[in-house]
Design an enzyme around this catalytic site. Structure first.
Site, PDB file in Angstrom:
ATOM      1  N   SER A 192     -13.518  14.173 -45.275  1.00  0.00           N
ATOM      2  CA  SER A 192     -13.713  14.497 -43.862  1.00  0.00           C
ATOM      3  C   SER A 192     -12.378  14.538 -43.139  1.00  0.00           C
ATOM      4  CB  SER A 192     -14.586  13.433 -43.187  1.00  0.00           C
ATOM      5  OG  SER A 192     -15.832  13.346 -43.813  1.00  0.00           O
ATOM      6  N   HIS A 247     -17.717  20.060 -45.142  1.00  0.00           N
ATOM      7  CA  HIS A 247     -17.315  19.932 -46.546  1.00  0.00           C
ATOM      8  C   HIS A 247     -17.716  21.215 -47.250  1.00  0.00           C
ATOM      9  CE1 HIS A 247     -17.278  15.241 -46.804  1.00  0.00           C
ATOM     10  NE2 HIS A 247     -16.568  15.715 -45.805  1.00  0.00           N
ATOM     11  N   GLU A 266     -21.655   1.673 -39.784  1.00  0.00           N
ATOM     12  CA  GLU A 266     -21.845   0.227 -39.739  1.00  0.00           C
ATOM     13  C   GLU A 266     -22.393  -0.204 -38.377  1.00  0.00           C
ATOM     14  OE1 GLU A 266     -18.856   1.713 -40.499  1.00  0.00           O
ATOM     15  OE2 GLU A 266     -19.455   1.665 -42.609  1.00  0.00           O
ATOM     16  N   SER A 284     -16.687   6.560 -49.188  1.00  0.00           N
ATOM     17  CA  SER A 284     -16.246   7.270 -50.399  1.00  0.00           C
ATOM     18  C   SER A 284     -15.114   6.505 -51.077  1.00  0.00           C
ATOM     19  CB  SER A 284     -15.779   8.686 -50.028  1.00  0.00           C
ATOM     20  OG  SER A 284     -14.579   8.638 -49.279  1.00  0.00           O
ATOM     21  N   ASN A 292     -12.023   7.734 -36.255  1.00  0.00           N
ATOM     22  CA  ASN A 292     -12.694   7.017 -35.154  1.00  0.00           C
ATOM     23  C   ASN A 292     -12.389   5.530 -35.293  1.00  0.00           C
ATOM     24  OD1 ASN A 292     -14.859   7.661 -37.479  1.00  0.00           O
ATOM     25  ND2 ASN A 292     -15.297   5.629 -36.645  1.00  0.00           N
TER      26      ASN A 292
HETATM   27  I1  8IG Z   1     -15.183   9.995 -40.719  1.00  0.00           I
HETATM   28  O1  8IG Z   1     -16.673   4.546 -38.989  1.00  0.00           O
HETATM   29  C1  8IG Z   1     -15.989   8.220 -40.900  1.00  0.00           C
HETATM   30  N1  8IG Z   1     -16.586   7.873 -42.009  1.00  0.00           N
HETATM   31  N2  8IG Z   1     -18.619   3.865 -43.062  1.00  0.00           N
HETATM   32  N3  8IG Z   1     -17.642   4.196 -40.994  1.00  0.00           N
HETATM   33  C2  8IG Z   1     -17.980   4.647 -42.230  1.00  0.00           C
HETATM   34  N4  8IG Z   1     -17.679   5.861 -42.658  1.00  0.00           N
HETATM   35  C3  8IG Z   1     -17.013   6.640 -41.811  1.00  0.00           C
HETATM   36  C4  8IG Z   1     -16.636   6.252 -40.532  1.00  0.00           C
HETATM   37  C5  8IG Z   1     -16.966   4.962 -40.104  1.00  0.00           C
HETATM   38  N5  8IG Z   1     -15.997   7.282 -39.966  1.00  0.00           N
END
Ligand code: 8IG
Length: 269
Positions: free
Chosen positions: A37, A69, A190, A209, A232
């Site tokens: 991502s 993707h 989460e 991942s 983020n």
């Molecule tokens: I982009 O804040 C992405 N992938 N687990 N937590 C998890 N996966 C993510 C996050 C995130 N941001």
């Protein structure tokens, strides 16, 4: 289901590598890059695209499931280096099994690669890491309760993420941060409590991942570079909910910096 991917994963990888060589016209590759991502837009800066193949045309690959993707594999030439670039990956949360998750890494090893660059977009626990900050993965917490290894395969994971390759990255970008990446199963992000738990356990980054692929890559003898793009702040750290569009936007904004970094790494391997 008696797919070769489940009964004999190395044989499935050898089949995929042979078909990849046929479709790309490139017999062997040197390095594989898995673009997660936020990293896909960086692909055009890595080198000259020699061939572009859909994973749907390769044996034992699952079709892509996530927007942003692309589900393609490119053979890219960068100087004398042949790179295999996966645009997107199969995630564990898709429920296709851990063999599907690591098939690209095993195929890369069967295609001749000695190095794999695993990239991802993730949430950051360090409040000074703004969206768009790249972070070197120094170590991981595999919180999936899964493993790509079978039987009594007691593989050492000390220095799983190559110190040599992290140092190389710092010669390119001296201020690159580094941190511990925790893989949750997902696909839900989460809760704030889970983010606090991850922090107490030593995580700096949370994602879905990379750790299972890194374990399979170590088993296959590949040298591993892990790179996260913080797209983020992890849940609960701001007052705002998380959204996938924010993830994609952080990737688009950081694509040029990420592409330059990857191109330099590939050139200097
Ligand atoms: I982009 O804040 C992405 N992938 N687990 N937590 C998890 N996966 C993510 C996050 C995130 N941001």
């Amino acid at each position: 289901m008696t797919d070769l991917l489940l009964t004999d994963p190395p044989a499935a990888a050898a089949e995929a590598a042979a078909e990849l060589a046929r479709l790309t016209g490139v017999e062997r590759h040197d390095v594989a890059l898995v673009l997660g991502s936020g990293w896909v837009p960086a692909v055009d800066l890595i080198g000259e695209t020699v061939a572009d193949v859909s994973v749907a045309d390769l044996p034992h690959f699952a079709p892509p499931a996530v927007e942003g993707h692309a589900g393609r594999v490119r053979s890219v030439r960068a100087g004398n280096t042949r790179a295999l670039v996966f645009l997107g990956r199969t995630h564990y949360y898709e429920g296709r099994g851990v063999e599907a998750v690591v098939h690209g890494v095993r195929t890369s090893a069967a295609a001749g690669c000695r190095t794999v660059v695993l990239t991802n977009g993730c949430g950051g626990l360090n409040p000074t890491w703004a969206p768009g900050t790249p972070v070197l993965i120094s170590d991981h917490l595999n919180l999936t309760a899964a493993s790509p290894l079978r039987g009594a395969t007691f593989i050492d994971l000390t220095d799983l993420y190559s110190a040599r390759l992290r140092t190389l990255c710092r010669t390119i970008e001296p201020d690159l941060a580094e941190g511990v990446y925790a893989q949750f199963r997902g696909p839900q992000y989460e809760t704030p409590a889970e983010v606090r738990m991850a922090g107490i356990l030593g995580a700096d980054l949370v994602g879905m991942s990379t750790t299972l692929e890194a374990i399979a890559a170590r088993e296959a003898g590949l040298e591993i570079l892990g790179l996260s793009l913080v797209t983020n702040l992890a849940a609960g750290m701001t007052g705002e909910p998380l959204n996938h569009e924010e993830v994609l936007e952080a990737g688009r904004a950081a694509a040029e910096r990420m592409g330059r970094l990857l191109a330099e790494v590939v050139a200097q391997l």
